[in-house]
Design a protein around this motif. Structure first.
Motif, PDB file in Angstrom:
ATOM      1  N   LEU A  81       0.856  -1.185   0.000  1.00  0.00           N
ATOM      2  CA  LEU A  81       0.000   0.000   0.000  1.00  0.00           C
ATOM      3  C   LEU A  81       0.893   1.235   0.000  1.00  0.00           C
ATOM      4  CD1 LEU A  81      -3.133   0.514   0.316  1.00  0.00           C
ATOM      5  CD2 LEU A  81      -2.627   0.967   2.714  1.00  0.00           C
ATOM      6  N   CYS A  82       0.511   2.279  -0.744  1.00  0.00           N
ATOM      7  CA  CYS A  82       1.394   3.443  -0.831  1.00  0.00           C
ATOM      8  C   CYS A  82       0.610   4.750  -0.967  1.00  0.00           C
ATOM      9  CB  CYS A  82       2.369   3.276  -2.005  1.00  0.00           C
ATOM     10  SG  CYS A  82       1.578   3.244  -3.636  1.00  0.00           S
ATOM     11  N   ALA A  87      -0.882   7.847   3.844  1.00  0.00           N
ATOM     12  CA  ALA A  87      -1.066   9.129   4.530  1.00  0.00           C
ATOM     13  C   ALA A  87      -2.394   9.144   5.295  1.00  0.00           C
ATOM     14  CB  ALA A  87      -0.994  10.287   3.524  1.00  0.00           C
ATOM     15  N   ALA A  88      -3.459   8.650   4.664  1.00  0.00           N
ATOM     16  CA  ALA A  88      -4.771   8.633   5.320  1.00  0.00           C
ATOM     17  C   ALA A  88      -4.791   7.725   6.549  1.00  0.00           C
ATOM     18  CB  ALA A  88      -5.845   8.199   4.325  1.00  0.00           C
ATOM     19  N   LEU A  89      -4.082   6.591   6.491  1.00  0.00           N
ATOM     20  CA  LEU A  89      -4.026   5.699   7.655  1.00  0.00           C
ATOM     21  C   LEU A  89      -3.340   6.366   8.835  1.00  0.00           C
ATOM     22  CD1 LEU A  89      -3.189   2.227   6.080  1.00  0.00           C
ATOM     23  CD2 LEU A  89      -5.399   3.075   6.876  1.00  0.00           C
ATOM     24  N   GLY A 122      13.148  -0.246  -1.118  1.00  0.00           N
ATOM     25  CA  GLY A 122      14.085  -0.941  -0.255  1.00  0.00           C
ATOM     26  C   GLY A 122      13.345  -1.437   0.979  1.00  0.00           C
ATOM     27  N   PRO A 123      13.873  -2.451   1.661  1.00  0.00           N
ATOM     28  CA  PRO A 123      13.185  -2.994   2.841  1.00  0.00           C
ATOM     29  C   PRO A 123      12.974  -1.949   3.942  1.00  0.00           C
ATOM     30  CG  PRO A 123      15.363  -3.992   2.560  1.00  0.00           C
ATOM     31  CD  PRO A 123      15.118  -3.131   1.368  1.00  0.00           C
ATOM     32  N   GLU A 124      13.856  -0.954   4.015  1.00  0.00           N
ATOM     33  CA  GLU A 124      13.725   0.076   5.041  1.00  0.00           C
ATOM     34  C   GLU A 124      12.573   1.042   4.750  1.00  0.00           C
ATOM     35  OE1 GLU A 124      16.016   1.826   1.759  1.00  0.00           O
ATOM     36  OE2 GLU A 124      16.128  -0.110   2.768  1.00  0.00           O
ATOM     37  N   GLU A 125      12.018   0.981   3.538  1.00  0.00           N
ATOM     38  CA  GLU A 125      10.920   1.876   3.161  1.00  0.00           C
ATOM     39  C   GLU A 125       9.543   1.278   3.432  1.00  0.00           C
ATOM     40  OE1 GLU A 125      12.092   4.455  -0.523  1.00  0.00           O
ATOM     41  OE2 GLU A 125      12.710   2.371  -0.895  1.00  0.00           O
ATOM     42  N   MET A 134       2.846  -1.932   3.741  1.00  0.00           N
ATOM     43  CA  MET A 134       2.707  -0.555   3.271  1.00  0.00           C
ATOM     44  C   MET A 134       4.039   0.159   3.384  1.00  0.00           C
ATOM     45  SD  MET A 134       0.612   1.085   6.500  1.00  0.00           S
ATOM     46  CE  MET A 134      -0.567  -0.250   6.526  1.00  0.00           C
ATOM     47  N   THR A 135       4.134   1.289   2.689  1.00  0.00           N
ATOM     48  CA  THR A 135       5.328   2.105   2.839  1.00  0.00           C
ATOM     49  C   THR A 135       5.287   2.774   4.210  1.00  0.00           C
ATOM     50  OG1 THR A 135       4.268   4.012   1.795  1.00  0.00           O
ATOM     51  CG2 THR A 135       5.571   2.555   0.362  1.00  0.00           C
ATOM     52  N   ARG A 136       6.443   3.186   4.683  1.00  0.00           N
ATOM     53  CA  ARG A 136       6.503   3.928   5.952  1.00  0.00           C
ATOM     54  C   ARG A 136       5.824   5.278   5.765  1.00  0.00           C
ATOM     55  NH1 ARG A 136       8.933   1.421   9.800  1.00  0.00           N
ATOM     56  NH2 ARG A 136      10.407  -0.238   9.352  1.00  0.00           N
ATOM     57  N   CYS A 137       5.433   5.900   6.866  1.00  0.00           N
ATOM     58  CA  CYS A 137       4.656   7.133   6.828  1.00  0.00           C
ATOM     59  C   CYS A 137       5.317   8.217   5.975  1.00  0.00           C
ATOM     60  CB  CYS A 137       4.416   7.642   8.247  1.00  0.00           C
ATOM     61  SG  CYS A 137       3.385   9.127   8.307  1.00  0.00           S
ATOM     62  N   GLY A 138       6.591   8.516   6.221  1.00  0.00           N
ATOM     63  CA  GLY A 138       7.274   9.577   5.469  1.00  0.00           C
ATOM     64  C   GLY A 138       7.272   9.309   3.984  1.00  0.00           C
TER      65      GLY A 138
END
Length: 166
Positions: A81-82, A87-89, A122-125, A134-138
């Motif tokens: 999810l991206c 952002a909404a979550l 990348g896995p850190e994202e 999902m992607t991280r918040c930032g």
């Protein structure tokens, strides 16, 4: 011993939908004991409606950011999810969200209300939250700024910047 067949109140979705923000799919309805004809009837009468991808919802359940996230997960469990959905979550203001932005693991055809993005991550994202990739918040905010119409993106940028989200 003959057990009476499970009876479902008319129109109600399977119980698992409660744990998935109201979203469920046909396979889950069948696993809950409904027949293909019962599922088809509920869809044809509008009691159950398509959320996004292969996910369904009861017509009275509001579409929420979490319902859209579970719709993505039920359609493509390995997709990420991206963008505006992430952002909404995180309770950032993303008005009128009714599409699901995902990064599928392999190239695939779009489905109902699913917007596909081809991005290397990348896995850190990435992260998993409530079982959904999902992607991280930032990263989600930055992607949303690119994906949203200009006016909405500007509003989101100001909101996120004034709250140290970026």
């Amino acid at each position: 011993m003959n057990e009476e067949p499970r009876r479902h109140p008319r129109e109600l979705p399977p119980q698992i939908a409660k744990r998935q923000a109201g979203a469920f799919n046909t396979k889950q309805a069948l696993s809950a004991g409904m027949s293909r004809n019962q599922v088809a009837h509920r869809i044809s009468t509008g009691a159950w409606q398509r959320v996004a991808g292969s996910a369904l919802r009861h017509r009275d359940d509001p579409v929420t950011p979490w319902m859209l996230a579970f719709a993505a997960h039920l359609t493509w469990p390995d997709a990420v999810l991206c963008g505006p959905n992430v952002a909404a979550l995180h309770e950032l203001p993303v008005p009128g969200l009714n599409l699901v932005h995902v990064i599928p693991p392999v190239q695939t055809n779009p489905m109902h209300r699913m917007v596909l993005h081809q991005v290397k991550l990348g896995p850190e994202e990435c992260r998993t939250w409530r079982g959904i990739k999902m992607t991280r918040c930032g990263r989600g905010i930055l992607d949303a700024l690119v994906m949203l119409p200009e006016r909405e993106a500007q509003s989101l940028f100001v909101w996120a910047r004034t709250r140290d989200k970026l």
